[in-house]
Motif scaffolding. Structure first.
Motif, PDB file in Angstrom:
ATOM      1  N   ASP A 180       0.778  -1.262   0.088  1.00 21.89           N
ATOM      2  CA  ASP A 180      -0.048  -0.064   0.019  1.00 21.89           C
ATOM      3  C   ASP A 180       0.914   1.384  -0.050  1.00 21.89           C
ATOM      4  O   ASP A 180       0.731   2.287  -0.652  1.00 21.89           O
ATOM      5  CB  ASP A 180      -1.083   0.108   1.406  1.00 21.89           C
ATOM      6  N   ALA A 181       1.976   1.239   0.687  1.00 23.47           N
ATOM      7  CA  ALA A 181       2.732   2.618   0.625  1.00 23.47           C
ATOM      8  C   ALA A 181       3.593   2.655  -0.480  1.00 23.47           C
ATOM      9  O   ALA A 181       3.631   3.684  -0.985  1.00 23.47           O
ATOM     10  CB  ALA A 181       3.876   2.106   2.141  1.00 23.47           C
ATOM     11  N   ALA A 182       3.883   1.317  -1.109  1.00 22.12           N
ATOM     12  CA  ALA A 182       4.568   1.349  -2.732  1.00 22.12           C
ATOM     13  C   ALA A 182       3.568   2.140  -3.480  1.00 22.12           C
ATOM     14  O   ALA A 182       3.978   2.823  -4.405  1.00 22.12           O
ATOM     15  CB  ALA A 182       4.869   0.250  -2.943  1.00 22.12           C
ATOM     16  N   GLN A 199       1.764   6.455  -7.023  1.00 21.01           N
ATOM     17  CA  GLN A 199       0.941   7.249  -7.520  1.00 21.01           C
ATOM     18  C   GLN A 199       1.004   8.486  -7.337  1.00 21.01           C
ATOM     19  O   GLN A 199       0.940   9.459  -8.278  1.00 21.01           O
ATOM     20  CB  GLN A 199      -0.642   7.160  -6.546  1.00 21.01           C
ATOM     21  N   HIS A 200       1.785   9.090  -6.317  1.00 18.39           N
ATOM     22  CA  HIS A 200       2.232  10.578  -6.077  1.00 18.39           C
ATOM     23  C   HIS A 200       3.548  10.846  -7.234  1.00 18.39           C
ATOM     24  O   HIS A 200       3.318  11.740  -7.748  1.00 18.39           O
ATOM     25  CB  HIS A 200       2.860  10.766  -4.637  1.00 18.39           C
ATOM     26  N   LEU A 217       4.761  12.634 -14.171  1.00 16.57           N
ATOM     27  CA  LEU A 217       4.461  12.361 -15.704  1.00 16.57           C
ATOM     28  C   LEU A 217       3.556  13.405 -16.236  1.00 16.57           C
ATOM     29  O   LEU A 217       2.948  14.232 -15.416  1.00 16.57           O
ATOM     30  CB  LEU A 217       3.711  11.213 -15.660  1.00 16.57           C
ATOM     31  N   PRO A 218       3.803  13.873 -17.520  1.00 11.97           N
ATOM     32  CA  PRO A 218       2.645  14.499 -18.302  1.00 11.97           C
ATOM     33  C   PRO A 218       1.276  14.286 -17.983  1.00 11.97           C
ATOM     34  O   PRO A 218       1.008  13.164 -17.983  1.00 11.97           O
ATOM     35  CB  PRO A 218       3.130  14.742 -19.618  1.00 11.97           C
TER      36      PRO A 218
END
Length: 113
Positions: free
Chosen positions: A61-63, A68-69, A75-76
């Protein structure tokens, strides 16, 4: 026993012998009860597996949060949105992703060895 033991000392010796005999009988009964020991060991292993799975889920979950962040920040926009959707899909149903990752690793190891 010596000739000079009092009745109280003899009674105490008898009580001590009974206690030791009871302890020995309990130990033998425990060793003879294989199904109970197997259930006990299975329970211990289940608890250990549950703990390991919980730790792994927390780390995963932390990964996922980190990924996601990173996707949102680095990323564009045209790429970030599908990446976030992919991460959300993996969060909702992680088993197929995990199996796919295991298969991919297995294939790579077979190819490289």
């Amino acid at each position: 026993m010596s000739e000079h033991q009092t009745e109280a000392e003899i009674r105490q010796d008898i009580a001590d012998a009974r206690r030791r005999l009871s302890d020995t009988a309990e130990a033998l009964a425990y060793k003879a009860n294989v199904p109970a020991r197997a259930r006990e060991k299975a329970g211990e292993m289940r608890d250990k597996a549950m703990h390991t799975a919980s730790v792994a889920a927390t780390k995963a979950d932390a990964a996922m949060d980190k990924a996601q962040h990173a996707a949102a920040e680095k990323l564009p926009d045209p790429v970030a949105q599908p990446a976030e959707q992919l991460i959300a899909t993996i969060r909702r149903n992680p088993v197929p992703f995990a199996l796919g990752a295991v298969v991919a690793i297995w294939i790579l190891r077979r190819l490289l060895s």
